[in-house]
Design an enzyme around this catalytic site. Structure first.
Site, PDB file in Angstrom:
ATOM      1  N   SER A 247       0.864  -1.177   0.000  1.00 30.04           N
ATOM      2  CA  SER A 247       0.000   0.000   0.000  1.00 30.04           C
ATOM      3  C   SER A 247       0.902   1.227   0.000  1.00 30.04           C
ATOM      4  O   SER A 247       1.898   1.241  -0.729  1.00 30.04           O
ATOM      5  CB  SER A 247      -0.930  -0.044   1.218  1.00 30.04           C
ATOM      6  OG  SER A 247      -1.922   0.939   1.124  1.00 30.04           O
TER       7      SER A 247
ATOM      8  N   HIS B 166      -2.947  -1.256  -3.053  1.00 26.57           N
ATOM      9  CA  HIS B 166      -4.102  -0.408  -2.766  1.00 26.57           C
ATOM     10  C   HIS B 166      -4.002   0.837  -3.640  1.00 26.57           C
ATOM     11  O   HIS B 166      -2.979   1.544  -3.614  1.00 26.57           O
ATOM     12  CB  HIS B 166      -4.110   0.028  -1.296  1.00 26.57           C
ATOM     13  CG  HIS B 166      -4.358  -1.104  -0.355  1.00 26.57           C
ATOM     14  ND1 HIS B 166      -4.126  -0.994   0.992  1.00 26.57           N
ATOM     15  CD2 HIS B 166      -4.832  -2.362  -0.539  1.00 26.57           C
ATOM     16  CE1 HIS B 166      -4.454  -2.122   1.593  1.00 26.57           C
ATOM     17  NE2 HIS B 166      -4.872  -2.978   0.675  1.00 26.57           N
TER      18      HIS B 166
ATOM     19  N   ASP C 260      -4.167  -5.031   6.214  1.00 27.15           N
ATOM     20  CA  ASP C 260      -4.499  -5.899   5.096  1.00 27.15           C
ATOM     21  C   ASP C 260      -3.293  -6.769   4.732  1.00 27.15           C
ATOM     22  O   ASP C 260      -2.174  -6.284   4.637  1.00 27.15           O
ATOM     23  CB  ASP C 260      -4.932  -5.057   3.885  1.00 27.15           C
ATOM     24  CG  ASP C 260      -5.588  -5.871   2.788  1.00 27.15           C
ATOM     25  OD1 ASP C 260      -6.017  -7.010   3.050  1.00 27.15           O
ATOM     26  OD2 ASP C 260      -5.687  -5.346   1.662  1.00 27.15           O
TER      27      ASP C 260
END
Length: 191
Positions: free
Chosen positions: A14, A41, A135
């Site tokens: 991310s 992401h 995540d």
């Protein structure tokens, strides 16, 4: 792990992960005897040129967003499309899914990691990089539980250390490596 033991490498990241992902693409052997799947992401309402950015690093390596039901090929780098979860089917093909957000994200790293764990079991390598949420931790645990490998960017080297730290906290068996160590490992997977 040797090439006979690795069929797929899945990389999740991310915020702050793009420079390391570029390093890892540059480190891939040529050719490589496994598939690479990248889940980043990304904002869903912004035009993304991530495919082109990653492809610039190694012109001879194809970086692409897979289509639904597309078969997974060795020596290819796949990028999870914006605003879709990327799953793997038993036929070793991709499935694009538009279900709810997971960890505030679509694509979710956990969703892809978990799907890969089911299909590739011990022949999967999961790598989790810089990011600002948790995540990927659960999905990495699934890969490790099925005999696969978990590698986490050493949090002290991450621009956003939350994601790698939470992954290490949840996965005692995961290796904490610097980007250089991860690159060296990836480069030797064909050996």
């Amino acid at each position: 792990m040797t090439k006979n033991n690795v069929d797929i490498v899945v990389i999740g990241g991310s915020a702050g992960s793009i420079p390391v992902i570029c390093e890892l693409i540059e480190a891939l052997p040529s050719p490589f005897d496994f598939a690479v799947v990248i889940v980043i992401h990304r904002s869903k309402n912004v035009i993304s040129e991530m495919e082109q950015i990653l492809a610039v690093k190694r012109k001879e390596i194809m970086v692409k967003e897979p289509d639904d039901k597309e078969p997974i090929q060795k020596n290819c780098v796949y990028l999870a499309p914006q605003n879709y979860h990327l799953l793997i089917e038993e036929t070793h093909s991709f499935c694009l899914d538009y279900s709810e957000l997971v960890s505030y994200s679509r694509p979710s790293i956990d969703v892809t990691f978990e799907s890969i764990a089911e299909i590739y079991t011990q022949k999967a390598v999961s790598i989790l990089l810089s990011g600002a949420n948790g995540d990927g931790s659960h999905g990495m645990a699934e890969i490790i539980a099925r005999g696969g490998t978990g590698i986490v960017q050493e949090p002290s080297t991450a621009e956003y250390p939350v994601m790698p730290q939470l992954a290490l906290d949840a996965n005692a068996e995961a290796k904490a490596w610097t980007p250089a160590q991860i690159s060296t490992y990836i480069h030797t997977l064909n050996v």
